[in-house]
Design a protein around this motif. Structure first.
Motif, short mmCIF file in Angstrom:
data_model
loop_
_atom_site.label_atom_id
_atom_site.label_comp_id
_atom_site.label_asym_id
_atom_site.label_seq_id
_atom_site.Cartn_x
_atom_site.Cartn_y
_atom_site.Cartn_z
N ASN A 7 0.82 -1.21 0.00
CA ASN A 7 0.00 0.00 0.00
C ASN A 7 0.85 1.27 0.00
OD1 ASN A 7 -2.32 -1.53 0.14
ND2 ASN A 7 -2.32 -1.59 2.36
N SER A 8 2.14 1.13 -0.31
CA SER A 8 3.04 2.28 -0.40
C SER A 8 3.08 3.07 0.91
CB SER A 8 2.61 3.20 -1.56
OG SER A 8 2.63 2.49 -2.77
N GLY A 9 2.90 2.41 2.02
CA GLY A 9 2.99 3.08 3.32
C GLY A 9 1.67 3.60 3.84
N PHE A 10 0.58 3.46 3.08
CA PHE A 10 -0.73 3.92 3.53
C PHE A 10 -1.49 2.80 4.22
CE2 PHE A 10 0.27 7.01 0.25
CZ PHE A 10 -0.16 8.19 0.82
N GLY A 11 -2.40 3.19 5.09
CA GLY A 11 -3.23 2.22 5.80
C GLY A 11 -4.60 2.79 6.09
N TRP A 12 -5.42 2.06 6.83
CA TRP A 12 -6.80 2.45 7.12
C TRP A 12 -7.06 2.37 8.61
CZ3 TRP A 12 -10.73 4.86 5.01
CH2 TRP A 12 -12.01 4.70 5.54
N ASP A 13 -7.54 3.49 9.20
CA ASP A 13 -7.89 3.53 10.62
C ASP A 13 -9.37 3.22 10.75
OD1 ASP A 13 -8.68 4.29 13.22
OD2 ASP A 13 -6.95 5.63 13.39
N GLU A 14 -9.69 2.00 11.22
CA GLU A 14 -11.08 1.56 11.29
C GLU A 14 -11.89 2.39 12.28
OE1 GLU A 14 -14.34 -0.61 10.21
OE2 GLU A 14 -12.31 -0.76 9.37
N HIS A 15 -11.25 2.83 13.37
CA HIS A 15 -11.97 3.57 14.40
C HIS A 15 -12.34 4.97 13.91
CE1 HIS A 15 -13.23 4.95 18.32
NE2 HIS A 15 -12.37 5.95 18.26
N ARG A 16 -11.35 5.67 13.29
CA ARG A 16 -11.60 7.04 12.81
C ARG A 16 -12.13 7.08 11.39
NH1 ARG A 16 -6.26 10.27 13.66
NH2 ARG A 16 -5.35 8.32 12.90
N GLN A 17 -12.13 5.92 10.69
CA GLN A 17 -12.64 5.83 9.32
C GLN A 17 -11.90 6.80 8.39
OE1 GLN A 17 -15.73 3.73 8.21
NE2 GLN A 17 -14.52 2.73 9.79
N HIS A 41 -6.84 14.49 6.34
CA HIS A 41 -7.52 14.43 7.64
C HIS A 41 -9.03 14.27 7.48
CE1 HIS A 41 -3.74 15.57 9.50
NE2 HIS A 41 -3.66 16.62 8.70
N ARG A 42 -9.47 13.82 6.31
CA ARG A 42 -10.92 13.69 6.08
C ARG A 42 -11.34 12.24 6.31
NH1 ARG A 42 -13.49 15.94 0.60
NH2 ARG A 42 -12.68 17.84 1.56
N SER A 43 -12.40 12.08 7.10
CA SER A 43 -12.90 10.73 7.37
C SER A 43 -13.94 10.31 6.33
CB SER A 43 -13.53 10.67 8.77
OG SER A 43 -14.66 11.53 8.84
N PHE A 44 -14.16 9.00 6.20
CA PHE A 44 -15.12 8.44 5.26
C PHE A 44 -16.10 7.55 6.05
CE2 PHE A 44 -11.27 9.37 3.00
CZ PHE A 44 -11.69 9.97 1.82
N PRO A 45 -17.05 8.19 6.78
CA PRO A 45 -17.93 7.42 7.68
C PRO A 45 -18.82 6.42 6.96
CG PRO A 45 -18.72 9.67 7.41
CD PRO A 45 -17.36 9.62 6.79
N TYR A 46 -19.06 6.59 5.65
CA TYR A 46 -19.95 5.68 4.93
C TYR A 46 -19.17 4.71 4.04
CZ TYR A 46 -23.38 9.12 6.43
OH TYR A 46 -24.16 9.94 7.18
N TYR A 47 -17.87 4.53 4.34
CA TYR A 47 -17.04 3.65 3.51
C TYR A 47 -17.60 2.22 3.50
CZ TYR A 47 -13.21 0.71 2.02
OH TYR A 47 -12.47 -0.23 1.38
N ASP A 48 -17.98 1.69 4.68
CA ASP A 48 -18.46 0.31 4.75
C ASP A 48 -19.74 0.13 3.95
OD1 ASP A 48 -16.35 -0.45 6.36
OD2 ASP A 48 -17.41 0.02 8.21
#
Length: 217
Positions: A7-17, A41-48
């Motif tokens: 992922n080229s150093g990127f990841g996903w924070d499940e808690h903060r979305q 710094h933008r969250s994606f609350p509807y990603y799931d």
């Protein structure tokens, strides 16, 4: 990005979305993709929810393409078709002096050059049209999902607004009832036999502190 290891150093924070990475990774990526800065710094609350909607349409693995990839591939195919057409013209030009007696025409009957060019052009156009159609279908599906999500949010907002309004009305009615009872309290105390004037005023100063008991009294 969530399903692949590199992922080229990127990841996903499940808690903060939201997408996370080290500052150095972000700075390096934003330096070449300035439009990505808004998502740091933008969250994606509807990603799931969006994942559940589009899971069957999402491309994965080595054949995954973005809209930019598709447009670039279309342009490459156009250049390749043009080059092929030019090479075919050069070939026929160089073979123009060959005698028909030296050629074996018994095996196959070649198509006219105009027909070949037309067929190849039709094929390239069909591929281009299909790719553009796929991009259009994806865009339409995404817009439909966004519209549905907006409608659901609006409906929930209206229900919350109605609930708040109802609670406010009930609270206002309750306060009015208590105020009316407080206004009637002294005259009601005067109807109680055996109370002195001082006792009435003492009761008048104590009972309003307990609205429920005042209503019962």
């Amino acid at each position: 990005m969530l399903s692949r290891k590199n992922n080229s150093g990127f990841g996903w924070d499940e808690h903060r979305q939201l997408v996370v990475a080290e500052d150095a990774v972000w700075n390096s990526y934003i330096s070449s993709h300035k439009e990505a800065a808004q998502f740091r710094h933008r969250s994606f609350p509807y990603y799931d929810q969006l994942t559940a909607i589009y899971a069957k349409d999402r491309a994965t693995g080595k054949d995954a393409q973005t809209a930019a990839d598709i447009i670039e591939e279309i342009n490459v195919e156009d250049v390749a078709a043009t080059n092929s057409h030019e090479e075919r013209n050069d070939f026929h030009g160089s073979e123009a002096d060959v005698s028909l007696d030296d050629m074996d025409l018994s095996a196959t009957q070649p198509q006219p050059e105009s027909q070949l060019a037309r067929n190849q052009g039709d094929s390239a156009f069909s591929k281009k049209k299909k790719k553009i159609s796929d991009v259009s279908d994806f865009s339409t599906s995404f817009n439909d999902a966004a519209a549905l999500l907006a409608e659901n949010i609006r409906t929930v907002g209206l229900e919350i607004s109605k609930s708040i309004t109802s609670e406010v009305v009930i609270q206002q009615k309750s306060e009015m009832t208590i105020q009316e009872s407080a206004l009637k309290l002294y005259s009601t105390l005067c109807e109680v036999e055996g109370l002195t004037e001082d006792e009435r005023y003492r009761a008048l100063s104590k009972i309003p502190d307990h609205p429920t008991q005042m209503l019962i009294f």
